[in-house]
Design a protein around this motif. Sequence first.
Motif, PDB file in Angstrom:
ATOM      1  N   UNK A 166       0.825  -1.209   0.000  1.00 22.80           N
ATOM      2  CA  UNK A 166       0.000   0.000   0.000  1.00 22.80           C
ATOM      3  C   UNK A 166       0.854   1.253   0.000  1.00 22.80           C
ATOM      4  N   UNK A 167       0.278   2.324  -0.417  1.00 21.40           N
ATOM      5  CA  UNK A 167       0.998   3.586  -0.418  1.00 21.40           C
ATOM      6  C   UNK A 167       0.689   4.430  -1.633  1.00 21.40           C
ATOM      7  N   UNK A 168      -0.077   3.919  -2.574  1.00 24.11           N
ATOM      8  CA  UNK A 168      -0.458   4.744  -3.718  1.00 24.11           C
ATOM      9  C   UNK A 168       0.533   4.653  -4.849  1.00 24.11           C
ATOM     10  N   UNK A 169       0.182   5.309  -5.928  1.00 23.37           N
ATOM     11  CA  UNK A 169       0.980   5.200  -7.146  1.00 23.37           C
ATOM     12  C   UNK A 169       2.336   5.878  -7.023  1.00 23.37           C
ATOM     13  N   UNK A 170       2.455   6.859  -6.096  1.00 25.53           N
ATOM     14  CA  UNK A 170       3.717   7.594  -6.003  1.00 25.53           C
ATOM     15  C   UNK A 170       4.797   6.781  -5.291  1.00 25.53           C
ATOM     16  N   UNK A 171       4.399   5.754  -4.573  1.00 26.54           N
ATOM     17  CA  UNK A 171       5.371   5.050  -3.753  1.00 26.54           C
ATOM     18  C   UNK A 171       6.440   4.333  -4.577  1.00 26.54           C
ATOM     19  N   UNK A 172       6.075   3.728  -5.662  1.00 23.18           N
ATOM     20  CA  UNK A 172       6.999   2.902  -6.424  1.00 23.18           C
ATOM     21  C   UNK A 172       7.604   3.603  -7.637  1.00 23.18           C
ATOM     22  N   UNK A 173       7.309   4.866  -7.824  1.00 25.13           N
ATOM     23  CA  UNK A 173       7.869   5.575  -8.966  1.00 25.13           C
ATOM     24  C   UNK A 173       9.357   5.843  -8.792  1.00 25.13           C
ATOM     25  N   UNK A 174       9.792   6.044  -7.551  1.00 24.63           N
ATOM     26  CA  UNK A 174      11.199   6.312  -7.258  1.00 24.63           C
ATOM     27  C   UNK A 174      11.702   5.246  -6.291  1.00 24.63           C
ATOM     28  N   UNK A 175      12.926   4.804  -6.494  1.00 26.78           N
ATOM     29  CA  UNK A 175      13.511   3.769  -5.634  1.00 26.78           C
ATOM     30  C   UNK A 175      13.966   4.393  -4.319  1.00 26.78           C
ATOM     31  N   UNK A 176      13.032   4.555  -3.388  1.00 22.28           N
ATOM     32  CA  UNK A 176      13.338   5.191  -2.114  1.00 22.28           C
ATOM     33  C   UNK A 176      13.568   4.192  -0.982  1.00 22.28           C
ATOM     34  N   UNK A 177      13.212   2.941  -1.197  1.00 22.69           N
ATOM     35  CA  UNK A 177      13.410   1.949  -0.153  1.00 22.69           C
ATOM     36  C   UNK A 177      14.902   1.700   0.074  1.00 22.69           C
ATOM     37  N   UNK A 178      15.271   1.472   1.327  1.00 19.89           N
ATOM     38  CA  UNK A 178      16.671   1.235   1.686  1.00 19.89           C
ATOM     39  C   UNK A 178      16.786  -0.154   2.311  1.00 19.89           C
ATOM     40  N   UNK A 179      17.736  -0.932   1.826  1.00 21.15           N
ATOM     41  CA  UNK A 179      17.987  -2.275   2.327  1.00 21.15           C
ATOM     42  C   UNK A 179      19.410  -2.325   2.877  1.00 21.15           C
ATOM     43  N   UNK A 180      19.552  -2.775   4.103  1.00 18.46           N
ATOM     44  CA  UNK A 180      20.869  -2.856   4.738  1.00 18.46           C
ATOM     45  C   UNK A 180      21.166  -4.298   5.141  1.00 18.46           C
ATOM     46  N   UNK A 181      22.411  -4.700   4.926  1.00 15.89           N
ATOM     47  CA  UNK A 181      22.879  -6.009   5.367  1.00 15.89           C
ATOM     48  C   UNK A 181      24.164  -5.825   6.165  1.00 15.89           C
ATOM     49  N   UNK A 182      24.165  -6.323   7.379  1.00 17.58           N
ATOM     50  CA  UNK A 182      25.394  -6.304   8.180  1.00 17.58           C
ATOM     51  C   UNK A 182      26.226  -7.506   7.768  1.00 17.58           C
ATOM     52  N   UNK A 183      27.265  -7.250   6.982  1.00 12.60           N
ATOM     53  CA  UNK A 183      27.982  -8.327   6.318  1.00 12.60           C
ATOM     54  C   UNK A 183      28.657  -9.323   7.266  1.00 12.60           C
ATOM     55  N   UNK A 184      29.236  -8.893   8.397  1.00 10.23           N
ATOM     56  CA  UNK A 184      29.861  -9.897   9.284  1.00 10.23           C
ATOM     57  C   UNK A 184      28.880 -10.922   9.837  1.00 10.23           C
ATOM     58  N   UNK A 185      27.606 -10.546   9.992  1.00 13.60           N
ATOM     59  CA  UNK A 185      26.626 -11.453  10.597  1.00 13.60           C
ATOM     60  C   UNK A 185      25.538 -11.895   9.630  1.00 13.60           C
ATOM     61  N   UNK A 186      25.330 -11.153   8.536  1.00  7.17           N
ATOM     62  CA  UNK A 186      24.267 -11.464   7.599  1.00  7.17           C
ATOM     63  C   UNK A 186      22.898 -10.966   8.019  1.00  7.17           C
ATOM     64  N   UNK A 187      22.807 -10.251   9.125  1.00 10.63           N
ATOM     65  CA  UNK A 187      21.527  -9.707   9.595  1.00 10.63           C
ATOM     66  C   UNK A 187      21.094  -8.575   8.669  1.00 10.63           C
ATOM     67  N   UNK A 188      19.792  -8.529   8.357  1.00  8.37           N
ATOM     68  CA  UNK A 188      19.268  -7.556   7.406  1.00  8.37           C
ATOM     69  C   UNK A 188      18.132  -6.735   8.011  1.00  8.37           C
ATOM     70  N   UNK A 189      17.929  -5.562   7.419  1.00  7.70           N
ATOM     71  CA  UNK A 189      16.805  -4.694   7.782  1.00  7.70           C
ATOM     72  C   UNK A 189      16.509  -3.790   6.602  1.00  7.70           C
ATOM     73  N   UNK A 190      15.300  -3.258   6.561  1.00  9.25           N
ATOM     74  CA  UNK A 190      14.921  -2.358   5.481  1.00  9.25           C
ATOM     75  C   UNK A 190      13.921  -1.334   5.992  1.00  9.25           C
ATOM     76  N   UNK A 191      13.758  -0.282   5.207  1.00 11.45           N
ATOM     77  CA  UNK A 191      12.764   0.750   5.500  1.00 11.45           C
ATOM     78  C   UNK A 191      12.306   1.352   4.176  1.00 11.45           C
ATOM     79  N   UNK A 192      11.000   1.553   4.067  1.00 11.28           N
ATOM     80  CA  UNK A 192      10.453   2.099   2.817  1.00 11.28           C
ATOM     81  C   UNK A 192       9.235   2.975   3.063  1.00 11.28           C
ATOM     82  N   UNK A 193       8.962   3.302   4.329  1.00 18.84           N
ATOM     83  CA  UNK A 193       7.743   4.042   4.645  1.00 18.84           C
ATOM     84  C   UNK A 193       7.736   5.466   4.100  1.00 18.84           C
ATOM     85  N   UNK A 194       8.908   6.078   4.050  1.00 18.07           N
ATOM     86  CA  UNK A 194       8.985   7.481   3.651  1.00 18.07           C
ATOM     87  C   UNK A 194       9.321   7.613   2.164  1.00 18.07           C
ATOM     88  N   UNK A 195       8.941   8.751   1.588  1.00 21.05           N
ATOM     89  CA  UNK A 195       9.335   9.062   0.207  1.00 21.05           C
ATOM     90  C   UNK A 195      10.726   9.670   0.153  1.00 21.05           C
TER      91      UNK A 195
END
Length: 236
Positions: free
Chosen positions: A94-123
């Motif tokens: 969800x988020x409307x048509x404007x959400x996916x027009x720009x690649x604003x989501x951020x994906x992080x991986x902590x390489x020594x452990x492989x733990x991941x997290x992401x955030x995409x709520x904001x434009x």
Amino acid sequence: MRGGAKAPRQQGTEASRQQGSKAARQQGSKASRPHGQLWTFYSPLFRQFAANALGASPSLSCAVSEFVYSHPAALDEEVFLKQCRMTRGRTSGPGGQHRNKVATAVFLTHEPTGVQAQASESRQPERNRQVAIQRLRVRLALEQRMGVPRPGYEPSARLRARVRSGKLALNPSHRDAPAILAEVLDVMHAVHDDVGKAALLTDLTRTQIIKLLKEFPPALADLNARRAQQGLKPYR
């Protein structure tokens, strides 16, 4: 000759007076010493006795090896990000048509452990980046356990700074929260989930520790799951 004989006795009397005055000043200084200074002097010995009570070596020596606590969730941001791989993209949902027009989501991986997290709520990519960093720190705090020696452990400066008037003052959204959570969980792991012993080592109370875990539900859920395996009642 009699007049000359008086001088040594007068000098001896003056020396005795000076010694008596010096002793009185020293005694007065000890009597006026604040209790806080005495506590500061004796606190290492007290902490050694506490460590012995928690299963450490029975030696009464206070000369324990110096240990500086460290956890990935507590690293400075510059050092932390050097250990991470960051990518940007789009997310569905969800988020409307404007959400996916720009690649604003951020994906992080902590390489020594492989733990991941992401955030995409904001434009705003930068806002998502900060949220992702905080989420990754929390996940590291929850999932990665670091060794805490006994004796040798002392609460970190970050944890001590958050204890005010005998209470743990910490907003779960604060940037220090993941680091403090990680430290408390590591101490809990070292004492086999004994909240009382963890409270003694961290200078917190049992109530403050449980309250902190409640702010991060997965932490409390994991603790209660281990307690259930031992036939113990859950914390609420």
